[in-house]
Design a protein around this motif. Structure first.
Motif, PDB file in Angstrom:
ATOM      1  N   ALA A  59       0.228 -40.261  -8.386  1.00  0.00           N
ATOM      2  CA  ALA A  59       1.457 -39.756  -9.001  1.00  0.00           C
ATOM      3  C   ALA A  59       2.240 -38.866  -8.032  1.00  0.00           C
ATOM      4  CB  ALA A  59       1.123 -38.988 -10.279  1.00  0.00           C
ATOM      5  N   ALA A  78       0.591 -40.292 -20.740  1.00  0.00           N
ATOM      6  CA  ALA A  78      -0.077 -41.202 -19.815  1.00  0.00           C
ATOM      7  C   ALA A  78      -1.140 -40.475 -19.009  1.00  0.00           C
ATOM      8  CB  ALA A  78       0.944 -41.843 -18.875  1.00  0.00           C
ATOM      9  N   GLY A  79      -0.795 -39.263 -18.526  1.00  0.00           N
ATOM     10  CA  GLY A  79      -1.758 -38.502 -17.750  1.00  0.00           C
ATOM     11  C   GLY A  79      -2.987 -38.132 -18.555  1.00  0.00           C
ATOM     12  N   GLY A 130       4.985 -39.045 -19.376  1.00  0.00           N
ATOM     13  CA  GLY A 130       4.059 -38.753 -18.283  1.00  0.00           C
ATOM     14  C   GLY A 130       2.866 -37.950 -18.750  1.00  0.00           C
ATOM     15  N   SER A 131       3.093 -36.983 -19.641  1.00  0.00           N
ATOM     16  CA  SER A 131       1.989 -36.183 -20.168  1.00  0.00           C
ATOM     17  C   SER A 131       1.015 -37.043 -20.960  1.00  0.00           C
ATOM     18  CB  SER A 131       2.539 -35.064 -21.057  1.00  0.00           C
ATOM     19  OG  SER A 131       1.495 -34.304 -21.620  1.00  0.00           O
ATOM     20  N   THR A 150       2.317 -36.384 -15.241  1.00  0.00           N
ATOM     21  CA  THR A 150       1.130 -37.235 -15.231  1.00  0.00           C
ATOM     22  C   THR A 150      -0.027 -36.506 -14.559  1.00  0.00           C
ATOM     23  OG1 THR A 150       2.446 -39.274 -15.209  1.00  0.00           O
ATOM     24  CG2 THR A 150       0.179 -39.430 -14.424  1.00  0.00           C
TER      25      THR A 150
END
Length: 435
Positions: free
Chosen positions: A411, A387-388, A384-385, A263
């Motif tokens: 995070a 979302a980030g 996570g990627s 993230t």
């Protein structure tokens, strides 16, 4: 429950005691399976390392090929940073959705076969991406490309867990992750300079050509697996294996840590191009692409993850990775370009070290269904990627770079809290363990 009943690969390396008989010389030597695994300096190890390094290069170069080009894509299609960020989020989201099904295919048809087909499909789509007529078409192609790439990460870590000696596993996975960092770096640097001269379409096309070369070399170099045992494709068996992994508290913590680290990384590197091309830095696209040379730091930190765990232990290495990432985020708030670059160096070093430690711990923790265990980690990691990338871009739109940094710090705090919970759980288990 036996490995066969879970649909997982048979665990290799167990020593079975056999009473001496006249024909004992023809029986397998105890520990021979373990000794036949690859180790540094041994036969096949260098070829295997280079093959998976190149697979990592191709995976990250393709997956993030549009990330350094988002300002140009925004301008070409007249869309916002948040809309353009979907060209990254769609690819990582597609990977996150399909990594578990792809891992099931690798359990049945083999790691090398699935990785080969995945790369072939992904590089083919990569050659089509430059011709996308609209943002919607571009996002759709990127989602398909991410789904194709899903066959790489979980299969690669499962291949390593089966074919490499346990002592060399962290180092071997670190080299694969180092390939990720080189791919991410080279993809962004190449696209930055090519796009400055010929536009973003030619830039992503160039990445597709580089990935073709990596895919061909990967297939020629990777040694045939010696310890793979086919598993079942039955949905009930797969679901039982997945439930077993999700019931393991340590695996759940590792999955969450991977997602949170990514993230931070996804948010920072999705937005950094907008920050550096805007005031007060106003850097040209080629220079912004060259900023991603800091990925070389990630190559070093991922490769050194094994030594870091040896000195600090797994949880100590995760604390170190989280602390380094947080320090980098704070430094990146400065108005001085050299200080911002130092912040990016620390963010990159902390992220890749933490990722290498967490992903290798998954391979060691799961003794059956390794591909599914790794797939769950990769799924969480790429969620996570996505979302980030999306939340980081929205935070940037709402509060500038400080908003993106705020998301990253939250995070990192999650990584530290989860690691601390693991430390306390280990301490309680040690106290409860009989002497």
């Amino acid at each position: 429950m036996t490995p066969a009943s879970t649909g997982a690969s048979t665990r290799v390396g167990a020593v079975v005691s056999v009473p001496p008989t006249p024909s004992a010389a023809t029986r397998p030597v105890p520990g021979a399976a373990r000794e036949s695994r690859m180790s540094p300096g041994g036969p096949g190890y260098r070829r295997m390392s280079l093959a998976l390094f190149l697979a990592g290069v191709a995976t990250f170069a393709l997956l993030y090929s549009t990330q350094a080009l988002l300002p140009l894509i925004s301008g070409d299609f007249a869309v916002s940073a948040g809309d353009a960020s979907w060209t990254v989020a769609a690819a990582t989201g597609g990977l996150a959705l399909f990594v578990l099904p792809m891992s099931a295919l690798s359990e049945r048809y083999g790691r090398r076969a699935v990785m080969t087909v995945s790369l072939a499909v992904a590089v083919t789509i990569g050659l089509l991406v430059p011709f996308a007529p609209s943002l919607g078409a571009l996002v759709a192609l990127r989602a398909l490309q991410g789904a194709a790439l899903a066959g790489l990460p979980a299969s690669a870590t499962a291949y390593l867990a089966e074919e490499v000696t346990p002592k060399a596993l962290v180092t071997a996975i670190g080299l694969f992750v180092a390939g990720n960092s080189v791919g991410g770096m080279s993809g962004r640097v190449i696209t930055g300079w090519v796009a400055q001269e010929w536009g973003w379409r030619v830039a992503v096309g160039a990445i597709g050509v580089v990935a073709v070369g990596c895919a061909v070399a990967f297939r020629l170099l990777l040694p045939a697996p010696r310890h793979f045992r086919p598993g079942s494709l039955r949905p009930r068996v797969l679901a039982r294996t997945v439930r077993g992994h999700l019931a393991d508290p340590l695996l759940r913590r590792l999955y969450a840590i991977g997602a949170l680290f990514m993230t931070v990384f996804g948010g920072v590197y999705t937005v950094i191009g907008y920050r550096l091309t805007g005031a007060p830095f106003s850097l040209p696209q080629g220079i912004v692409g060259s900023i991603f040379l800091v990925y070389l730091v990630g190559t070093v930190s991922a490769s050194a993850a094994g030594r870091l765990v040896g000195r600090l232990g797994r949880r100590g290495a995760l604390y170190a990775g989280g602390g380094t990432t947080a320090a980098g985020l704070l430094l990146s708030l400065a108005g001085s370009l050299p200080v911002v670059l130092l912040g990016l160096v620390l963010i990159t070093a902390g992220f890749f070290a933490g990722h290498a430690v967490a992903s290798s711990a998954v391979g060691k923790t799961a003794t059956v269904g390794r591909a599914q265990a790794s797939a769950l980690y990769q799924s969480a990691y790429y969620v996570g990627s996505s979302a980030g990338s999306t939340v980081g871009a929205l935070a940037f739109h709402a509060g500038g770079w400080a908003g993106t940094v705020g998301v990253g710090l939250v995070a990192v705090a999650g990584v530290v809290a989860i690691t601390l919970a693991g430390t306390r759980a280990a301490a309680r288990a040690a106290v409860a363990r009989p002497a």
